[in-house]
Design an enzyme around this catalytic site. Structure first.
Site: not given
Ligand code: ZN
Length: 283
Positions: A100, A162, A2-3, A119
């Site tokens: 889970h 940078r 998920p973002e 997971r």
């Protein structure tokens, strides 16, 4: 994984079930996920009222009446499921417990919120609300991309000195919070910037254009997530993963969607992660 838009969608989906509601019972089914749970987590959560549900980067933060804040991170595969009937919004039956289901909250309003994570890269922690922003996971994070501190001046100032590929720089959570691989690829496409271009060699004006574009990409995705929430009342109560169409992400070998562009989308691996881009539109 998920973002930010997915996490924001989860937050919005949890809000009617949790915000302003008391946790009648917290059930913690194992000692840890990615890290050990805090001591006596179930006891500390039971009876607490959720005052506010907010998001910082990819973390959901539930400020509690006990002056503690519950931090929730979905990790790679974490899911939140809402069942029961909070405020008449959801009509899912409580599902049978699954293997889970690691943490279950029964709210006084009748909702059940289940955190399921096969997971186990997810995490939960309890922080003092007053000093929550100083938590090691949060203290170094840069400005929220949808917040007022993420300005053109900030981005130019942080990128210009940078000499790293723009893709890597935008994934740096100290520069901007919560951006991941998918939405960086999409933003660079909309900005017409090649993902491997070195930040030092990009004109400040072009860097500045990334600010409104990043906001737009995220808002579009959050909107798609919002649509998924409307559908999910008829679905299975799972929050946060929704169908969303991307311009470049996952489209290697497919035609570019820009008008008047005949190129196909390419994929290149940068720092072990795939970047998708149009070789003609992005320079
Ligand atoms: Zn193109």
């Amino acid at each position: 994984m998920p973002e930010l838009p997915e996490v924001e969608t989860v937050r919005r989906g949890l809000t009617p079930a949790m915000e302003g509601a008391v946790i009648a019972r917290a059930q913690v089914n194992r000692p840890d996920l990615r890290w050990p749970f805090p001591e006596r987590m179930a006891d500390r959560l039971t009876g607490a009222k959720v005052l506010q549900l907010r998001r910082r980067s990819k973390y959901i933060l539930a400020d509690l009446s006990t002056e503690e804040t519950l931090l929730i991170h979905l990790g790679m595969s974490g899911r939140m499921l809402v069942s029961g009937d909070p405020l008449g919004q959801f009509v899912h039956d409580h599902p049978a417990a699954e293997k889970h289901d690691h943490v279950v909250f029964d709210m006084e309003n009748g909702a059940r919120v289940t955190f399921n994570d096969p997971r186990r890269f997810g995490a939960m922690d309890l922080l003092d609300t007053a000093t929550a922003e100083q938590h090691p996971l949060l203290v170094q994070i840069g400005p929220e991309p949808l917040g007022n501190l993420f300005t053109e001046a900030h981005l130019v100032e942080r990128l210009k000195p940078r000499n790293t590929p723009i893709k890597s720089a935008l994934l740096d959570q100290k520069i901007v919070a919560g951006l991941g691989n998918i939405y960086v690829c999409e933003a660079l496409f909309r900005a017409g910037i090649h993902p491997a271009r070195r930040t030092r060699n990009i004109a400040s004006a072009r860097i500045a254009t990334l600010v409104p574009i990043i906001r737009e990409v995220l808002r579009d995705a959050i909107e798609a997530g919002g649509s998924s929430l409307k559908d999910f009342r008829q679905a299975d109560g799972e929050l946060g993963y929704f169908q969303h169409s991307f311009d470049v992400y996952g489209r290697e070998g497919e035609p570019c969607r820009s008008l008047d562009c005949d190129a196909t989308i390419q994929r290149v691996v940068q720092s072990g992660r795939s970047s998708f881009y149009c070789p003609s539109c992005q320079r």
